[in-house]
Structure formats: C-alpha cells, structure tokens
Design a protein around this motif. Structure first.
Motif, PDB file in Angstrom:
ATOM      1  N   PRO A  50      50.951  34.356  42.078  1.00  0.00           N
ATOM      2  CA  PRO A  50      50.891  33.703  43.385  1.00  0.00           C
ATOM      3  C   PRO A  50      49.578  34.004  44.110  1.00  0.00           C
ATOM      4  O   PRO A  50      48.774  34.810  43.651  1.00  0.00           O
ATOM      5  N   ASN A  51      49.390  33.368  45.237  1.00  0.00           N
ATOM      6  CA  ASN A  51      48.264  33.585  46.158  1.00  0.00           C
ATOM      7  C   ASN A  51      46.956  32.971  45.683  1.00  0.00           C
ATOM      8  O   ASN A  51      45.939  33.114  46.350  1.00  0.00           O
ATOM      9  N   GLY A  52      46.926  32.327  44.546  1.00  0.00           N
ATOM     10  CA  GLY A  52      45.690  31.710  44.057  1.00  0.00           C
ATOM     11  C   GLY A  52      45.588  30.292  44.538  1.00  0.00           C
ATOM     12  O   GLY A  52      46.460  29.812  45.257  1.00  0.00           O
ATOM     13  N   PRO A  53      44.526  29.601  44.215  1.00  0.00           N
ATOM     14  CA  PRO A  53      43.421  30.081  43.398  1.00  0.00           C
ATOM     15  C   PRO A  53      42.555  31.090  44.162  1.00  0.00           C
ATOM     16  O   PRO A  53      42.540  31.111  45.384  1.00  0.00           O
ATOM     17  N   PHE A  54      41.827  31.903  43.387  1.00  0.00           N
ATOM     18  CA  PHE A  54      41.085  33.024  43.947  1.00  0.00           C
ATOM     19  C   PHE A  54      39.582  32.761  43.988  1.00  0.00           C
ATOM     20  O   PHE A  54      39.042  32.079  43.122  1.00  0.00           O
ATOM     21  N   ASP A  55      38.935  33.347  44.991  1.00  0.00           N
ATOM     22  CA  ASP A  55      37.473  33.289  45.114  1.00  0.00           C
ATOM     23  C   ASP A  55      36.818  34.264  44.155  1.00  0.00           C
ATOM     24  O   ASP A  55      35.740  34.007  43.618  1.00  0.00           O
ATOM     25  N   VAL A  56      37.448  35.418  43.970  1.00  0.00           N
ATOM     26  CA  VAL A  56      36.908  36.482  43.124  1.00  0.00           C
ATOM     27  C   VAL A  56      38.072  37.143  42.391  1.00  0.00           C
ATOM     28  O   VAL A  56      39.121  37.394  42.987  1.00  0.00           O
ATOM     29  N   ILE A  57      37.857  37.414  41.119  1.00  0.00           N
ATOM     30  CA  ILE A  57      38.794  38.230  40.352  1.00  0.00           C
ATOM     31  C   ILE A  57      37.994  39.396  39.792  1.00  0.00           C
ATOM     32  O   ILE A  57      36.939  39.201  39.181  1.00  0.00           O
ATOM     33  N   ILE A  58      38.506  40.599  40.028  1.00  0.00           N
ATOM     34  CA  ILE A  58      37.879  41.820  39.524  1.00  0.00           C
ATOM     35  C   ILE A  58      38.869  42.485  38.585  1.00  0.00           C
ATOM     36  O   ILE A  58      40.015  42.740  38.964  1.00  0.00           O
ATOM     37  N   MET A  59      38.410  42.755  37.371  1.00  0.00           N
ATOM     38  CA  MET A  59      39.270  43.379  36.364  1.00  0.00           C
ATOM     39  C   MET A  59      38.610  44.638  35.852  1.00  0.00           C
ATOM     40  O   MET A  59      37.434  44.634  35.527  1.00  0.00           O
ATOM     41  N   SER A  60      39.399  45.668  35.765  1.00  0.00           N
ATOM     42  CA  SER A  60      38.902  46.930  35.231  1.00  0.00           C
ATOM     43  C   SER A  60      39.851  47.403  34.133  1.00  0.00           C
ATOM     44  O   SER A  60      41.056  47.564  34.377  1.00  0.00           O
ATOM     45  N   LEU A  61      39.314  47.574  32.954  1.00  0.00           N
ATOM     46  CA  LEU A  61      40.068  48.070  31.802  1.00  0.00           C
ATOM     47  C   LEU A  61      41.281  47.192  31.475  1.00  0.00           C
ATOM     48  O   LEU A  61      42.377  47.683  31.221  1.00  0.00           O
ATOM     49  N   VAL A  62      41.052  45.883  31.490  1.00  0.00           N
ATOM     50  CA  VAL A  62      42.106  44.919  31.178  1.00  0.00           C
ATOM     51  C   VAL A  62      41.929  44.342  29.779  1.00  0.00           C
ATOM     52  O   VAL A  62      42.890  44.235  29.020  1.00  0.00           O
ATOM     53  N   LEU A  63      40.702  43.969  29.422  1.00  0.00           N
ATOM     54  CA  LEU A  63      40.477  43.268  28.153  1.00  0.00           C
ATOM     55  C   LEU A  63      40.970  44.042  26.938  1.00  0.00           C
ATOM     56  O   LEU A  63      41.401  43.447  25.960  1.00  0.00           O
ATOM     57  N   GLU A  64      40.930  45.367  27.010  1.00  0.00           N
ATOM     58  CA  GLU A  64      41.380  46.160  25.860  1.00  0.00           C
ATOM     59  C   GLU A  64      42.870  45.960  25.578  1.00  0.00           C
ATOM     60  O   GLU A  64      43.339  46.264  24.483  1.00  0.00           O
ATOM     61  N   HIS A  65      43.608  45.425  26.539  1.00  0.00           N
ATOM     62  CA  HIS A  65      45.036  45.172  26.361  1.00  0.00           C
ATOM     63  C   HIS A  65      45.324  43.723  25.956  1.00  0.00           C
ATOM     64  O   HIS A  65      46.477  43.346  25.806  1.00  0.00           O
ATOM     65  N   ILE A  66      44.280  42.926  25.821  1.00  0.00           N
ATOM     66  CA  ILE A  66      44.417  41.504  25.521  1.00  0.00           C
ATOM     67  C   ILE A  66      44.117  41.262  24.048  1.00  0.00           C
ATOM     68  O   ILE A  66      43.021  41.543  23.575  1.00  0.00           O
ATOM     69  N   GLU A  67      45.086  40.721  23.347  1.00  0.00           N
ATOM     70  CA  GLU A  67      44.896  40.399  21.928  1.00  0.00           C
ATOM     71  C   GLU A  67      44.131  39.083  21.776  1.00  0.00           C
ATOM     72  O   GLU A  67      43.200  38.986  20.994  1.00  0.00           O
ATOM     73  N   ASN A  68      44.545  38.065  22.543  1.00  0.00           N
ATOM     74  CA  ASN A  68      43.999  36.722  22.383  1.00  0.00           C
ATOM     75  C   ASN A  68      43.096  36.379  23.575  1.00  0.00           C
ATOM     76  O   ASN A  68      43.581  35.992  24.641  1.00  0.00           O
ATOM     77  N   LEU A  69      41.792  36.494  23.388  1.00  0.00           N
ATOM     78  CA  LEU A  69      40.845  36.212  24.477  1.00  0.00           C
ATOM     79  C   LEU A  69      40.847  34.741  24.871  1.00  0.00           C
ATOM     80  O   LEU A  69      40.607  34.409  26.037  1.00  0.00           O
ATOM     81  N   ASP A  70      41.125  33.863  23.941  1.00  0.00           N
ATOM     82  CA  ASP A  70      41.147  32.436  24.245  1.00  0.00           C
ATOM     83  C   ASP A  70      42.219  32.132  25.292  1.00  0.00           C
ATOM     84  O   ASP A  70      41.937  31.536  26.345  1.00  0.00           O
ATOM     85  N   LYS A  71      43.449  32.566  25.038  1.00  0.00           N
ATOM     86  CA  LYS A  71      44.538  32.339  26.000  1.00  0.00           C
ATOM     87  C   LYS A  71      44.267  33.061  27.311  1.00  0.00           C
ATOM     88  O   LYS A  71      44.567  32.548  28.391  1.00  0.00           O
ATOM     89  N   PHE A  72      43.683  34.237  27.209  1.00  0.00           N
ATOM     90  CA  PHE A  72      43.396  35.023  28.402  1.00  0.00           C
ATOM     91  C   PHE A  72      42.412  34.300  29.324  1.00  0.00           C
ATOM     92  O   PHE A  72      42.674  34.122  30.515  1.00  0.00           O
TER      93      PHE A  72
END
Length: 186
Positions: A50-72
C-alpha cells in the motif's frame, strides 16, 4: 532496524517501512514513534504494497534474499512513480562470495543463517535496465578505519570491497517512448 528510517524522518518524509521479518520491524518500531511512518510486514517481491506509487525506494540488504531478479525488478517498477529514484545497498559481491550473507543470533545465542544469493553487478544492471531503471551512479565502499569504529570485526575488510551501492532513476514510460521512436523510424 530503522537506521535509514530515522534519517528520513528528520527530512519530513512520509515513510512506508517494509520488512518480511516481524522481529526486524519490531526493532525499528522500538526506535521510532512517528505518525509519518507506516510499518508493514511484507515480501516486497510478492505482496501488495500500500501507499504507493513511491517517489523513492531505498533498499538495504534485500537483493541477497531475492532469487529471481527479473520478477523482483518488475514488481519494484510497478511500485514507483515516473521519474522516481531507487537506491540499493548490498554486501559487495566480492565480499559475499567469500563469506556467509544474512545471519543473526536467536534468543538462545544460536547463529541462524538465512538463504541468500549473490548477484553480480552485471546481473543487477541487466534486470534493472530491462525494467526502465537507469543507472545514475554505482559506488563500492571499501573497508576503512572509519567503518572499523562502527564494528571492530570489520578489520579484516580494510581496503577491501564491503558494500555496493546503486542509484537508479526510474522512467515508467521509457520503453513506450523508445518503441514509439522505433516505429516512427520505420
């Protein structure tokens, strides 16, 4: 655990803080009490956010938990406004390949290792670019005496890559515009 959120609050931002771990969100909640922050237990790659769409998204230490970068990146793209920013910080791939990634100690002081995947910079850029993210900058943070002051265990990383930071802009309609230009050239 609220590190970025605390800084963003000081700049009068409305924040949706998301983590898949209730424990991590509880740590952040214990440090932050502000009505401009919505805490949400969710998997950003799978759940409705909820609350989107967003102006900025900040991610820290998230990608290492993502198997499929395409879907992500497809999902993250759907959460962003046109001409928005995506900032990602991750354990540098060189460091990640040499050590374990996500882990923590439980209440019994047992070391718990989470499932993690190392993504190369080339993989990240390939998938991000496909979903209209344009790289503004990429920075490698090497271990330094300044970082060792934060955590003495980081001594072993002195002058070695520790963190990789990507700064992207997102243009929702870039592909449509490029396709229109291609059709007009034919």
């Amino acid at each position: 655990t609220g590190r970025h959120t605390k800084r963003l609050i000081k700049q009068n931002n409305k924040i949706t803080a998301i983590d898949i771990s209730e424990g991590m969100l509880n740590k952040a909640r214990s440090k932050i009490s502000n009505t401009d922050v919505t805490f949400l237990i969710a998997d950003i790659a799978r759940d409705d956010i909820p609350n989107g769409p967003f102006d900025v998204i900040i991610m820290s230490l998230v990608l290492e938990h993502i198997e499929n970068l395409d879907k992500f990146f497809m999902k993250v793209s759907s959460l962003m406004k046109d001409n928005s920013s995506l900032l990602i910080s991750e354990i540098h791939p060189v460091r990640a390949n040499k050590s374990s990634l996500a882990h923590f100690k439980d209440s019994n002081n047992n070391e718990i290792y989470l499932s993690s995947k190392v993504h190369t910079e080339e993989e990240v850029l390939k998938h991000a670019t496909f979903y209209n993210f344009n790289l503004v900058s990429s920075e490698t943070i090497n271990g330094s005496n300044e970082l060792i002051k934060l955590n003495t265990k980081w001594q072993k990383y002195i002058d070695k890559p520790m963190i990789q930071i990507w700064n992207f802009t997102h243009h929702k309609y870039l592909k449509d515009l490029l396709q229109w230009r291609i059709w007009n050239l034919i």
